[in-house]
Design a protein around this motif. Structure first.
Motif, PDB file in Angstrom:
ATOM      1  N   PHE A 180       0.829  -1.213   0.000  1.00 48.42           N
ATOM      2  CA  PHE A 180       0.000   0.000   0.000  1.00 48.42           C
ATOM      3  C   PHE A 180       0.864   1.265   0.000  1.00 48.42           C
ATOM      4  O   PHE A 180       0.428   2.303  -0.509  1.00 48.42           O
ATOM      5  CB  PHE A 180      -0.946  -0.005   1.193  1.00 48.42           C
ATOM      6  CG  PHE A 180      -2.161  -0.861   0.994  1.00 48.42           C
ATOM      7  CD1 PHE A 180      -3.031  -0.612  -0.062  1.00 48.42           C
ATOM      8  CD2 PHE A 180      -2.426  -1.926   1.829  1.00 48.42           C
ATOM      9  CE1 PHE A 180      -4.150  -1.413  -0.263  1.00 48.42           C
ATOM     10  CE2 PHE A 180      -3.533  -2.728   1.642  1.00 48.42           C
ATOM     11  CZ  PHE A 180      -4.398  -2.473   0.589  1.00 48.42           C
ATOM     12  N   HIS A 181       2.062   1.198   0.531  1.00 48.35           N
ATOM     13  CA  HIS A 181       2.975   2.337   0.424  1.00 48.35           C
ATOM     14  C   HIS A 181       3.375   2.568  -1.031  1.00 48.35           C
ATOM     15  O   HIS A 181       3.523   3.707  -1.468  1.00 48.35           O
ATOM     16  CB  HIS A 181       4.212   2.110   1.292  1.00 48.35           C
ATOM     17  CG  HIS A 181       4.018   2.518   2.710  1.00 48.35           C
ATOM     18  ND1 HIS A 181       5.032   2.996   3.501  1.00 48.35           N
ATOM     19  CD2 HIS A 181       2.915   2.545   3.494  1.00 48.35           C
ATOM     20  CE1 HIS A 181       4.570   3.290   4.698  1.00 48.35           C
ATOM     21  NE2 HIS A 181       3.285   3.015   4.714  1.00 48.35           N
ATOM     22  N   VAL A 182       3.578   1.475  -1.773  1.00 47.23           N
ATOM     23  CA  VAL A 182       3.871   1.609  -3.198  1.00 47.23           C
ATOM     24  C   VAL A 182       2.698   2.285  -3.908  1.00 47.23           C
ATOM     25  O   VAL A 182       2.873   3.195  -4.726  1.00 47.23           O
ATOM     26  CB  VAL A 182       4.159   0.228  -3.822  1.00 47.23           C
ATOM     27  CG1 VAL A 182       4.294   0.336  -5.342  1.00 47.23           C
ATOM     28  CG2 VAL A 182       5.417  -0.376  -3.222  1.00 47.23           C
ATOM     29  N   ILE A 183       1.475   1.850  -3.587  1.00 47.31           N
ATOM     30  CA  ILE A 183       0.283   2.431  -4.211  1.00 47.31           C
ATOM     31  C   ILE A 183       0.164   3.917  -3.881  1.00 47.31           C
ATOM     32  O   ILE A 183      -0.187   4.738  -4.735  1.00 47.31           O
ATOM     33  CB  ILE A 183      -0.972   1.663  -3.730  1.00 47.31           C
ATOM     34  CG1 ILE A 183      -0.906   0.212  -4.195  1.00 47.31           C
ATOM     35  CG2 ILE A 183      -2.242   2.330  -4.237  1.00 47.31           C
ATOM     36  CD1 ILE A 183      -1.961  -0.682  -3.562  1.00 47.31           C
ATOM     37  N   ARG A 184       0.479   4.270  -2.647  1.00 48.32           N
ATOM     38  CA  ARG A 184       0.283   5.662  -2.211  1.00 48.32           C
ATOM     39  C   ARG A 184       1.357   6.598  -2.757  1.00 48.32           C
ATOM     40  O   ARG A 184       1.073   7.747  -3.101  1.00 48.32           O
ATOM     41  CB  ARG A 184       0.291   5.713  -0.680  1.00 48.32           C
ATOM     42  CG  ARG A 184       0.058   7.096  -0.094  1.00 48.32           C
ATOM     43  CD  ARG A 184      -0.002   7.021   1.419  1.00 48.32           C
ATOM     44  NE  ARG A 184       1.245   6.552   1.997  1.00 48.32           N
ATOM     45  CZ  ARG A 184       2.282   7.338   2.282  1.00 48.32           C
ATOM     46  NH1 ARG A 184       2.219   8.635   2.009  1.00 48.32           N
ATOM     47  NH2 ARG A 184       3.363   6.840   2.830  1.00 48.32           N
ATOM     48  N   LYS A 185       2.590   6.124  -2.869  1.00 49.90           N
ATOM     49  CA  LYS A 185       3.701   7.010  -3.219  1.00 49.90           C
ATOM     50  C   LYS A 185       3.922   7.172  -4.717  1.00 49.90           C
ATOM     51  O   LYS A 185       4.553   8.145  -5.140  1.00 49.90           O
ATOM     52  CB  LYS A 185       4.998   6.499  -2.575  1.00 49.90           C
ATOM     53  CG  LYS A 185       5.033   6.630  -1.069  1.00 49.90           C
ATOM     54  CD  LYS A 185       6.380   6.181  -0.524  1.00 49.90           C
ATOM     55  CE  LYS A 185       6.456   6.352   0.991  1.00 49.90           C
ATOM     56  NZ  LYS A 185       7.776   5.925   1.523  1.00 49.90           N
ATOM     57  N   THR A 186       3.455   6.219  -5.520  1.00 50.43           N
ATOM     58  CA  THR A 186       3.744   6.308  -6.949  1.00 50.43           C
ATOM     59  C   THR A 186       2.921   7.406  -7.614  1.00 50.43           C
ATOM     60  O   THR A 186       1.817   7.731  -7.158  1.00 50.43           O
ATOM     61  CB  THR A 186       3.463   4.953  -7.629  1.00 50.43           C
ATOM     62  OG1 THR A 186       3.873   5.018  -8.993  1.00 50.43           O
ATOM     63  CG2 THR A 186       1.985   4.612  -7.577  1.00 50.43           C
ATOM     64  N   ASP A 187       3.465   7.957  -8.696  1.00 52.51           N
ATOM     65  CA  ASP A 187       2.717   8.924  -9.497  1.00 52.51           C
ATOM     66  C   ASP A 187       2.364   8.345 -10.871  1.00 52.51           C
ATOM     67  O   ASP A 187       1.850   9.053 -11.727  1.00 52.51           O
ATOM     68  CB  ASP A 187       3.516  10.214  -9.676  1.00 52.51           C
ATOM     69  CG  ASP A 187       4.835   9.979 -10.396  1.00 52.51           C
ATOM     70  OD1 ASP A 187       5.196   8.795 -10.592  1.00 52.51           O
ATOM     71  OD2 ASP A 187       5.501  10.964 -10.761  1.00 52.51           O
ATOM     72  N   ASP A 188       2.632   7.030 -11.058  1.00 52.63           N
ATOM     73  CA  ASP A 188       2.295   6.341 -12.302  1.00 52.63           C
ATOM     74  C   ASP A 188       0.966   5.616 -12.108  1.00 52.63           C
ATOM     75  O   ASP A 188       0.872   4.702 -11.273  1.00 52.63           O
ATOM     76  CB  ASP A 188       3.396   5.344 -12.656  1.00 52.63           C
ATOM     77  CG  ASP A 188       3.219   4.751 -14.048  1.00 52.63           C
ATOM     78  OD1 ASP A 188       2.062   4.683 -14.516  1.00 52.63           O
ATOM     79  OD2 ASP A 188       4.226   4.345 -14.655  1.00 52.63           O
TER      80      ASP A 188
END
Length: 428
Positions: A327-335
């Protein structure tokens, strides 16, 4: 009088210092990329994945050793086959983690086509039925469940389609076409084999991807209601599924002990007998052919019996940490593609784990889905390890996304300061 001209020897021309230095700099940059520090999300996902896999190998050995010995086999035979798939899956995960996001975008369509074609092999002479589900194939003595790879292909394809239509997701036509027809076709190949549990996981992947794509709630609710209605219809129209569902609702399940309640009762008894600290690793009583699918769908019951509440808490904590990293990956990405694909994969792995544990706890009826990373089954293990590799590849892209976002914020701040300075000068 003869004169001899001095021989002129060619002077070797060495590479220009600038070109040599440029090549050295390029080599250092390439080497630096290989050994560049990875974000904390990468470490969290990778560590929990490896710990769950090793934990699962130990529990598969414990759960299968007794029955294997009773059949005259070596007690470690089944666990050794699971180790072989782990040895295949972990390098695939690490290779996948090195691939760029652009690769996963390009492979989305081929991955879905491969998954559907591979799934269709169950309807050829290679396919066979197991526990009423025709969802398996046999190739050169090896069993495989093609629908496990269809999960990853569907997650990547849905993410790519929604990524390409980011500016059109406010219109339901663009959300549903071609997503719903193609997804229904892919899920239909699994339903044709009577595997409702796997089909439900595929539906969760599609709904999770839709949720993280940012579509409007009213557009998201329509396919969710349709999926729930389809599952209810399939359950009601199948006598076998309806019988299992009614046994799940039966408050006096002990009266039907020898029929549909046999496996759920032994699963809950195994959990209950473990207590807080468990009976000890390898000391399960249910694994002596009392609990069907002890190493597959009900391996969490063996964890609870042998390692107790503490062992169950460790498994739940590892899955929770995996979810936190994802979920950190989901929250931090801009892609948008990374966000949607990571959302679908996370809903798949974490959602399937919760469903499996819920079945063992008798919160859900028996659905026949394995516990990711831990249940016996080489195809399931390789597919979730490969999906984790995709999440790791997405985690590697986070530093660039964060730097791009910070640069945009800094640029906006600088532009605002300039406007304020011009306004201040104009007011003097």
């Amino acid at each position: 009088m003869s004169t001899t001209q001095p021989r002129i020897r060619p002077i070797p021309i060495s590479p220009e210092p600038e070109q040599s230095g440029r090549r050295g700099l390029a080599a250092r940059v390439s080497l630096g990329r290989v050994f560049a520090p990875v974000p904390s999300e990468f470490l969290l996902i990778a560590s929990t994945t490896l710990l769950l896999t090793v934990f699962g190998l130990v529990m598969v050995l414990s759960a299968t050793s007794a029955t294997a010995s009773a059949r005259g086999e070596a007690p470690w035979d089944i666990a050794l086959r699971q180790v072989v798939f782990a040895v295949i899956g972990i390098p695939l995960m690490l290779i996948a983690s090195r691939l760029p996001v652009s690769f996963w975008k390009r492979i989305a369509w081929p991955a879905l086509i491969f998954g559907v074609v591979f799934q269709l092999l169950v309807f050829t002479p290679l396919g066979y039925s197991n526990d009423g589900n025709r969802n398996w194939i046999m190739i050169a003595g090896f069993q495989a469940q093609p629908s496990e790879f269809l999960k990853l292909g569907l997650a990547l394809w849905v993410a790519y389609v929604l990524f390409r239509k980011q500016t059109l997701l406010t219109k339901w036509q663009h959300v549903f076409i071609p997503l719903v027809p193609v997804a229904m076709l892919a899920i239909g190949t699994v339903l044709a084999g009577e595997d409702l549990g796997t089909a439900m996981i595929l539906v969760l992947i599609v709904l999770g991807a839709l949720f993280f794509s940012g579509v409007r709630l009213r557009i998201f609710v329509l396919p969710a209601i349709g999926a729930a209605a389809a599952v209810a219809f399939l359950a009601v129209t199948s006598p076998d599924r309806m019988r299992r569902f009614m046994s799940f609702l039966n408050p006096n399940c002990l009266a039907d002990y020898l029929n549909d309640c046999y496996q759920p009762l032994h699963g809950i008894w195994g959990l209950a007998s473990g207590g807080i600290f468990g009976l000890g690793l390898g000391n399960s009583r249910e694994k002596y052919d009392w609990l069907p699918a002890a190493a597959n769908d009900y391996i969490f019951a063996i964890v609870g019996e042998e390692l107790g509440l503490i062992g169950c808490a460790v498994v739940l904590t590892l899955f929770a940490l995996f979810a936190v990293g994802a979920f950190h990956v989901i929250r931090k990405t801009d892609d948008p593609f990374v966000r949607i694909a990571a959302g679908g994969i996370t809903v798949w792995i974490v959602g399937q784990a919760l469903i499996n544990i819920g079945v063992v706890l008798r919160v859900f009826p028996v659905l026949g889905v394995p516990l990711p990373f831990m249940s016996q089954g080489g195809t399931s293990l390789v597919s979730v390890l490969l999906a984790s590799g995709v999440l790791l590849a997405f985690a590697r892209s986070l530093p660039a996304s964060v730097a791009k976002r910070e640069a945009a914020i800094q640029q906006a701040r600088t532009a605002r300061q300039r406007r304020e300075a011009r306004a201040a000068r104009a007011s003097r």
